[in-house]
Write a protein that holds these residues in place. Sequence first.
Motif, PDB file in Angstrom:
ATOM      1  N   PHE A  31     -24.556  -3.932 -29.827  1.00 49.85           N
ATOM      2  CA  PHE A  31     -24.125  -4.767 -30.942  1.00 49.85           C
ATOM      3  C   PHE A  31     -23.267  -3.949 -31.905  1.00 49.85           C
ATOM      4  N   GLY A  32     -22.091  -4.453 -32.168  1.00 46.80           N
ATOM      5  CA  GLY A  32     -21.224  -3.907 -33.208  1.00 46.80           C
ATOM      6  C   GLY A  32     -21.129  -4.950 -34.311  1.00 46.80           C
ATOM      7  N   THR A  33     -22.275  -5.354 -34.805  1.00 43.48           N
ATOM      8  CA  THR A  33     -22.373  -6.440 -35.770  1.00 43.48           C
ATOM      9  C   THR A  33     -21.577  -6.118 -37.030  1.00 43.48           C
ATOM     10  N   PRO A  34     -20.700  -7.027 -37.485  1.00 42.03           N
ATOM     11  CA  PRO A  34     -19.899  -6.752 -38.686  1.00 42.03           C
ATOM     12  C   PRO A  34     -20.774  -6.388 -39.887  1.00 42.03           C
ATOM     13  N   CYS A  35     -20.315  -5.395 -40.629  1.00 38.34           N
ATOM     14  CA  CYS A  35     -21.122  -4.882 -41.735  1.00 38.34           C
ATOM     15  C   CYS A  35     -20.614  -5.315 -43.093  1.00 38.34           C
ATOM     16  N   HIS A  36     -19.508  -6.041 -43.155  1.00 38.67           N
ATOM     17  CA  HIS A  36     -18.830  -6.340 -44.416  1.00 38.67           C
ATOM     18  C   HIS A  36     -19.782  -6.763 -45.533  1.00 38.67           C
ATOM     19  N   SER A  37     -20.510  -7.840 -45.356  1.00 34.72           N
ATOM     20  CA  SER A  37     -21.338  -8.340 -46.462  1.00 34.72           C
ATOM     21  C   SER A  37     -22.605  -7.521 -46.677  1.00 34.72           C
ATOM     22  N   TRP A  38     -22.911  -6.609 -45.763  1.00 37.30           N
ATOM     23  CA  TRP A  38     -24.107  -5.765 -45.891  1.00 37.30           C
ATOM     24  C   TRP A  38     -23.779  -4.402 -46.483  1.00 37.30           C
ATOM     25  N   SER A  39     -22.507  -4.133 -46.707  1.00 34.42           N
ATOM     26  CA  SER A  39     -22.116  -2.805 -47.180  1.00 34.42           C
ATOM     27  C   SER A  39     -22.462  -2.622 -48.658  1.00 34.42           C
ATOM     28  N   GLY A  46     -17.999  -5.461 -55.248  1.00 32.23           N
ATOM     29  CA  GLY A  46     -17.391  -6.739 -54.904  1.00 32.23           C
ATOM     30  C   GLY A  46     -18.217  -7.899 -55.408  1.00 32.23           C
ATOM     31  N   PRO A  47     -18.054  -9.028 -54.755  1.00 29.61           N
ATOM     32  CA  PRO A  47     -18.771 -10.224 -55.204  1.00 29.61           C
ATOM     33  C   PRO A  47     -20.177 -10.353 -54.631  1.00 29.61           C
ATOM     34  N   GLY A  48     -20.672  -9.337 -53.947  1.00 32.72           N
ATOM     35  CA  GLY A  48     -21.964  -9.425 -53.273  1.00 32.72           C
ATOM     36  C   GLY A  48     -23.136  -9.587 -54.226  1.00 32.72           C
ATOM     37  N   GLU A  49     -24.167 -10.307 -53.761  1.00 35.33           N
ATOM     38  CA  GLU A  49     -25.359 -10.576 -54.566  1.00 35.33           C
ATOM     39  C   GLU A  49     -26.645 -10.082 -53.900  1.00 35.33           C
ATOM     40  N   ARG A  50     -26.535  -9.299 -52.826  1.00 36.69           N
ATOM     41  CA  ARG A  50     -27.730  -8.819 -52.142  1.00 36.69           C
ATOM     42  C   ARG A  50     -28.448  -7.765 -52.977  1.00 36.69           C
ATOM     43  N   SER A  51     -29.770  -7.759 -52.891  1.00 32.32           N
ATOM     44  CA  SER A  51     -30.585  -6.731 -53.535  1.00 32.32           C
ATOM     45  C   SER A  51     -31.892  -6.649 -52.747  1.00 32.32           C
ATOM     46  N   ARG A  52     -32.752  -5.725 -53.108  1.00 33.59           N
ATOM     47  CA  ARG A  52     -34.047  -5.600 -52.418  1.00 33.59           C
ATOM     48  C   ARG A  52     -34.869  -6.880 -52.552  1.00 33.59           C
ATOM     49  N   PRO A  62     -19.791 -17.762 -48.617  1.00 34.75           N
ATOM     50  CA  PRO A  62     -19.678 -17.901 -47.156  1.00 34.75           C
ATOM     51  C   PRO A  62     -19.699 -16.563 -46.414  1.00 34.75           C
ATOM     52  N   ILE A  63     -19.266 -15.489 -47.056  1.00 30.13           N
ATOM     53  CA  ILE A  63     -19.281 -14.170 -46.409  1.00 30.13           C
ATOM     54  C   ILE A  63     -20.725 -13.696 -46.227  1.00 30.13           C
ATOM     55  N   GLU A  64     -21.553 -13.883 -47.255  1.00 28.97           N
ATOM     56  CA  GLU A  64     -22.951 -13.466 -47.136  1.00 28.97           C
ATOM     57  C   GLU A  64     -23.726 -14.389 -46.201  1.00 28.97           C
ATOM     58  N   VAL A  65     -23.422 -15.677 -46.195  1.00 24.11           N
ATOM     59  CA  VAL A  65     -24.071 -16.607 -45.269  1.00 24.11           C
ATOM     60  C   VAL A  65     -23.739 -16.213 -43.827  1.00 24.11           C
ATOM     61  N   LEU A  66     -22.483 -15.896 -43.551  1.00 20.17           N
ATOM     62  CA  LEU A  66     -22.087 -15.460 -42.208  1.00 20.17           C
ATOM     63  C   LEU A  66     -22.793 -14.159 -41.840  1.00 20.17           C
ATOM     64  N   GLY A  67     -22.897 -13.229 -42.781  1.00 22.13           N
ATOM     65  CA  GLY A  67     -23.616 -11.977 -42.520  1.00 22.13           C
ATOM     66  C   GLY A  67     -25.066 -12.233 -42.167  1.00 22.13           C
ATOM     67  N   ASN A  68     -25.707 -13.176 -42.862  1.00 21.12           N
ATOM     68  CA  ASN A  68     -27.102 -13.519 -42.571  1.00 21.12           C
ATOM     69  C   ASN A  68     -27.232 -14.124 -41.175  1.00 21.12           C
ATOM     70  N   ARG A  69     -26.333 -15.032 -40.832  1.00 18.64           N
ATOM     71  CA  ARG A  69     -26.381 -15.677 -39.516  1.00 18.64           C
ATOM     72  C   ARG A  69     -26.167 -14.645 -38.404  1.00 18.64           C
ATOM     73  N   THR A  70     -25.221 -13.745 -38.619  1.00 19.34           N
ATOM     74  CA  THR A  70     -24.908 -12.734 -37.610  1.00 19.34           C
ATOM     75  C   THR A  70     -26.093 -11.801 -37.385  1.00 19.34           C
ATOM     76  N   ILE A  71     -26.687 -11.311 -38.464  1.00 14.94           N
ATOM     77  CA  ILE A  71     -27.837 -10.413 -38.328  1.00 14.94           C
ATOM     78  C   ILE A  71     -29.015 -11.157 -37.708  1.00 14.94           C
ATOM     79  N   GLY A  72     -29.241 -12.402 -38.123  1.00 15.72           N
ATOM     80  CA  GLY A  72     -30.344 -13.195 -37.553  1.00 15.72           C
ATOM     81  C   GLY A  72     -30.191 -13.378 -36.056  1.00 15.72           C
ATOM     82  N   ALA A  73     -28.982 -13.711 -35.604  1.00 10.18           N
ATOM     83  CA  ALA A  73     -28.731 -13.890 -34.174  1.00 10.18           C
ATOM     84  C   ALA A  73     -28.882 -12.564 -33.423  1.00 10.18           C
ATOM     85  N   THR A  74     -28.407 -11.483 -34.027  1.00 12.80           N
ATOM     86  CA  THR A  74     -28.538 -10.158 -33.416  1.00 12.80           C
ATOM     87  C   THR A  74     -30.009  -9.823 -33.188  1.00 12.80           C
TER      88      THR A  74
END
Length: 171
Positions: A31-39, A46-52, A62-74
Amino acid sequence: VYLAQYDLCDESSLVRVLDDVYHRRTTSVHFGTPCHSWSTLYQNCGPGERSRTRWWGDPSNPIEVLGNRTIGATVLVMRALYETGGTFSLEHPLRSRIWTLKRFEAIMGWSRVHRSKIDQCEYGLTPGDAPGMRYQKPTFILHYSPQLFASKLCSGTHEHIRIEGGNRRDG
């Protein structure tokens, strides 16, 4: 190269890949899962809202939603490979927020799952417009296989260029 049949965010592709794993037609995946929204850069600058406490980020982004879907599928495919005795590997930046997710902490507790650190400069990661320079890009490789993936850190025999938000600085 983008191959739609392996896009795990497409539900029919994900179902087909899982079916292939459970029927042993696919026994190994990298898996070379895109890291953009997890960086950390996207989250800190940037506009990211992730935290612990808010690992899923902003559900309207939509970028964070796509990151969640990608990691979940992985994770679903990794679990299927683990259950069927297949092998997998996943590369993601060392500072990626996925490594703090409970699901990855759990995966790292599975028998024979290992994590190795590499610096991608040692594998020739270079910018196209700066010959002789390299990107260091510290990375973890999470792997489940009979063979260990050896850590490989920067040898210090070359210069690096660091990327920060699209602006390059000598590093």
